[in-house]
Design a protein around this motif. Structure first.
Motif, PDB file in Angstrom:
ATOM      1  N   ARG A 123     -15.201   5.904   5.063  1.00  0.00           N
ATOM      2  CA  ARG A 123     -14.523   4.972   4.187  1.00  0.00           C
ATOM      3  C   ARG A 123     -15.664   3.746   4.139  1.00  0.00           C
ATOM      4  NH1 ARG A 123      -8.648   3.708   5.522  1.00  0.00           N
ATOM      5  NH2 ARG A 123      -9.333   3.801   7.637  1.00  0.00           N
ATOM      6  N   LEU A 150     -12.914  -0.606   0.202  1.00  0.00           N
ATOM      7  CA  LEU A 150     -12.598   0.884  -0.317  1.00  0.00           C
ATOM      8  C   LEU A 150     -12.759   0.641  -1.795  1.00  0.00           C
ATOM      9  CD1 LEU A 150      -9.567   1.823   1.858  1.00  0.00           C
ATOM     10  CD2 LEU A 150     -11.856   2.148   2.097  1.00  0.00           C
ATOM     11  N   VAL A 204      -6.722   3.916  -5.344  1.00  0.00           N
ATOM     12  CA  VAL A 204      -8.080   4.076  -4.578  1.00  0.00           C
ATOM     13  C   VAL A 204      -8.705   5.197  -4.258  1.00  0.00           C
ATOM     14  CG1 VAL A 204      -8.524   3.157  -2.171  1.00  0.00           C
ATOM     15  CG2 VAL A 204      -6.806   1.782  -3.456  1.00  0.00           C
ATOM     16  N   VAL A 245      -2.585   0.932  -4.422  1.00  0.00           N
ATOM     17  CA  VAL A 245      -2.590  -0.343  -3.674  1.00  0.00           C
ATOM     18  C   VAL A 245      -2.033  -1.519  -4.934  1.00  0.00           C
ATOM     19  CG1 VAL A 245      -3.938  -2.142  -2.703  1.00  0.00           C
ATOM     20  CG2 VAL A 245      -4.148   0.028  -2.027  1.00  0.00           C
ATOM     21  N   VAL A 301      -5.202   0.121   5.839  1.00  0.00           N
ATOM     22  CA  VAL A 301      -5.097  -1.001   5.015  1.00  0.00           C
ATOM     23  C   VAL A 301      -3.625  -1.851   4.881  1.00  0.00           C
ATOM     24  CG1 VAL A 301      -5.693  -1.791   2.855  1.00  0.00           C
ATOM     25  CG2 VAL A 301      -7.027   0.187   3.828  1.00  0.00           C
ATOM     26  N   VAL A 329       0.778  -1.238   0.095  1.00  0.00           N
ATOM     27  CA  VAL A 329       0.008   0.055  -0.175  1.00  0.00           C
ATOM     28  C   VAL A 329       0.771   1.314   0.049  1.00  0.00           C
ATOM     29  CG1 VAL A 329      -1.795   1.181   1.176  1.00  0.00           C
ATOM     30  CG2 VAL A 329      -1.784  -1.284   1.416  1.00  0.00           C
ATOM     31  N   GLU A 344      -9.366   7.212   1.501  1.00  0.00           N
ATOM     32  CA  GLU A 344      -8.114   6.983   2.296  1.00  0.00           C
ATOM     33  C   GLU A 344      -7.517   5.775   2.513  1.00  0.00           C
ATOM     34  OE1 GLU A 344      -5.195   8.130   4.288  1.00  0.00           O
ATOM     35  OE2 GLU A 344      -6.423   9.871   3.571  1.00  0.00           O
ATOM     36  N   THR A 345      -6.350   5.141   2.483  1.00  0.00           N
ATOM     37  CA  THR A 345      -6.102   3.888   2.688  1.00  0.00           C
ATOM     38  C   THR A 345      -5.434   3.607   3.970  1.00  0.00           C
ATOM     39  OG1 THR A 345      -3.937   4.416   1.576  1.00  0.00           O
ATOM     40  CG2 THR A 345      -5.741   3.554   0.134  1.00  0.00           C
ATOM     41  N   PRO A 389      -2.677   6.254  -1.967  1.00  0.00           N
ATOM     42  CA  PRO A 389      -3.511   5.886  -2.600  1.00  0.00           C
ATOM     43  C   PRO A 389      -3.727   4.706  -3.819  1.00  0.00           C
ATOM     44  CG  PRO A 389      -2.881   8.049  -3.637  1.00  0.00           C
ATOM     45  CD  PRO A 389      -2.160   7.720  -2.654  1.00  0.00           C
ATOM     46  N   GLY A 426     -11.864   1.320  -5.610  1.00  0.00           N
ATOM     47  CA  GLY A 426     -10.699   1.370  -6.336  1.00  0.00           C
ATOM     48  C   GLY A 426     -10.745   1.085  -7.793  1.00  0.00           C
TER      49      GLY A 426
END
Ligand code: ADP
Length: 595
Positions: A105, A35, A51, A14, A58, A9, A54-55, A12, A37
């Motif tokens: 989210r 989320l 994505v 992934v 994750v 990750v 907000e990651t 944004p 993406g």
């Protein structure tokens, strides 16, 4: 449902493995939070996913759910007057569902209301043979917008059943029997992948001006309906005000406003301000014909990247109904920065100033979706999208890549000037550096519409302004005393064009909008002053006499912008006053100078 697994990750972006069955541009649900993406790159079985939320939190090992579908927008009644985020999540419903002002989210809510019933009035009857794009019925969506429900792309057939009455957007309102004998049920809801331009029958040359009520734009640098314009300018030069003015006043049926958060609270201003603005043609709130796509700066960058596609797809949908649409993006620089950030994370080879090499083609893809078209369907409806993009070059330096790439595509350049803004000359559109490549093409049309030699007047006014800049150079070098009387008059007329005509206060109740009739009368009066002044000088009047003798007329000229639209006949009286004044100066010949 198929799953991949997160391996990395990075903000944004992934990366997920075991994704061999997914495709580029597919939407995935990322991690335990699911989320949203979109796959932007595939290498073997590893997908790079942009994505839209907000990651943080994750991590590797979590699952990625493949949907097999691209990023789509939902198109149906209920879309008008809405505020969406960059991937068409409705902000007000979102706030209700999550009880929070911040976007929570992983909350999946439909873009459009599924419960609400709309009064569907059919426009076709059983037995009619329909093509894609044909209108099957209408819904009065708002007081200003008649939503036309169309046969979706690649669908055609004979009407077997058609409903009338109240339905939600998923209920069947029409059944078609296709050529192969299959039955196709239609509802009011269509979906369209945002990254694909909606098809049309053919493109046409944009020839009709978009009327904005902003004098400098309508007179000198008009954009055609179906054209594209860029507004580059440094911070504080007035980009946002220009865009707001156009959204408020331009004579289009639909406005799509995409805000890519220049400042965090800016979209909040738009959200609060727009509903209170009244559309002069309908007397209703302008939200009745407006859709807002809001990306505040506290939303992740990736959502910004998607937002202009979401916006333009919605614009195309209304264009297909036969409407003229204006789409505004404020600012495309923020959007390009999102592109740059994702490109950096993908470790692509950076181009100019770190922007990816495909910046220019991405910008072109966006602006090329503007245009005047004949829509699909047997009716041959004409619709247009006018695209207006603000560009905020760092430090106001327009040689940077986003401005340069934009200028290669658009035909209108409204160059905002920091110096003019500093002097409080608004709109700070520089009349010497700005241009409109539509002006020549449209001049005949404009003359016809205005029923006057308008384009000649425009050229004359512009020539005076250009003359002024040359004369100023001379004055700087050798002083004003060396100028002839006619040159001094040119300077006065030029100042009058700048101050009394081009300067326009967006915040003054009357001055904020000027009809074309009023623009004509105003410019005509200033040019009459020029002509009459020259005539007086040629007949022997002194410059100073002319200036002293015309104080009252010049004062009227300075105040004519504040004359309300229903009283503009007043300006014709000033023309008479002007002629009488000049006549008097000539008759009194030399009186004031000798006094
Ligand atoms: P930018 O978006 O380029 O940073 P803004 O559009 O926010 O700049 O404009 C900055 C300020 O300039 C506004 O708050 C306003 O005070 C002034 N301004 C800009 N255009 C006009 C206008 N047409 N009339 C009056 N004031 C204006």
């Amino acid at each position: 449902m198929q799953y991949g697994e997160i391996v990395k990750v990075s903000g944004p972006l992934v990366l997920a493995k075991n994704m061999e069955n997914a495709n580029i541009q597919d939407i995935c649900h990322v991690g335990d939070l699911e989320l949203i993406g979109e796959i932007i790159e595939m290498r073997g079985d590893v997908a790079s996913i942009q994505v839209y939320e907000e990651t943080s939190g994750v991590g590797p090992g979590e699952k990625v759910k493949m949907t097999g579908n691209p990023l789509v927008v939902e198109l149906a009644p209920g879309i008008m007057s809405q505020m969406f985020d960059g991937i068409q999540r409705p902000l007000d419903t979102f706030q209700k569902v999550t009880q929070s002002n911040y976007l929570k989210r992983g909350v999946h809510i439909p873009s459009l209301d599924r419960e609400k019933k709309w009064l569907f009035q059919p426009t076709v009857v059983v037995g009619e043979v329909l093509e894609a794009g044909d209108v099957i019925g209408i819904v009065e969506e708002t007081t200003s917008v008649l939503h036309k429900v169309m046969v979706p792309y690649q669908v055609s057939g004979t009407v077997i059943s058609i409903e009338t009455g109240e339905f939600n957007i998923e209920e069947t309102i029409c059944t078609l029997e296709t050529e192969s004998g299959a039955l196709k049920k239609l509802s009011m809801l269509q979906k369209w992948p945002v990254r694909r331009a909606r098809p049309f029958a053919r493109k046409e040359k944009p020839t009709h001006p978009l009327i904005t009520g902003q004098r400098v734009i309508d007179t000198f640098f008009p954009v055609a309906k179906g054209g594209a314009a860029a507004v580059p300018g440094p911070f504080g030069a007035g980009k946002t005000v220009v865009q707001h003015q156009i959204a408020k006043w331009s004579d289009v049926d639909i406005v799509v406003y995409v805000g890519c958060g220049e400042r965090g609270n800016e979209m909040t201003d738009v959200m609060n301000e727009f509903p209170e603005l009244i559309d002069p043609t309908t007397g209703e709130s302008i939200m009745a014909r407006t859709i807002l796509i809001a990306n505040t700066s506290n939303m992740p960058v990736a959502a910004r990247e998607a937002s202009i596609y979401t916006g333009i797809t919605i614009a195309e949908y209304f264009r297909d109904m036969g409407y003229s649409v204006a789409i505004m993006a404020d600012s495309t620089s923020r959007w390009a920065e999102a592109l740059r950030e994702m490109s950096g994370r993908l470790e692509e080879m950076p181009g100019d100033e770190g922007y990816p090499a495909y910046l220019g083609s991405r910008l072109a893809e966006y602006y090329e979706r503007a245009g005047k078209v004949v829509a699909l369907g047997q009716e041959g409806r004409e619709g247009s999208i006018t695209a207006i993009g603000a560009v905020s070059p760092p430090g106001g330096d327009t040689s940077e890549p986003v401005t340069q790439n934009t200028l290669r595509i658009v035909k209108v350049f409204w160059g905002l000037d920091a110096l003019l803004a500093q002097k409080r000359h608004f709109p700070s559109i520089n009349w010497l550096s700005s241009y409109s490549l539509y002006l020549n093409d449209m001049s005949k049309q404009l003359d016809q519409e205005m029923n006057a030699p308008w384009s000649k007047m425009v050229t004359e006014a512009m020539t005076i302004l250009q003359e002024e800049s040359k004369l100023e150079e001379i004055v700087r070098l050798v002083g004003i005393d060396t100028l002839s009387d006619t040159d001094r008059l040119t300077l006065d007329v030029a100042r009058s064009i700048r101050e009394d005509y081009l300067q326009q206060n967006a915040f003054d109740e009357v001055d904020t909008f000027t009809s074309r009739d009023k623009q004509y009368k105003m410019l005509h009066l200033i040019l009459s002053f020029n002509a009459e002044g020259r005539r007086a000088l040629s007949l022997g009047a002194y410059y100073q006499e002319l200036i002293d003798g015309t104080v009252i007329v010049r004062d009227r000229i300075a105040r004519m912008k504040y004359i309300p639209e229903d009283k503009i006949a007043q300006i014709d009286k000033y023309e008479i006053l002007l002629k009488e004044t000049i006549q008097k100066i000539l008759e009194d010949g030399g009186a004031s100078i000798n006094a």
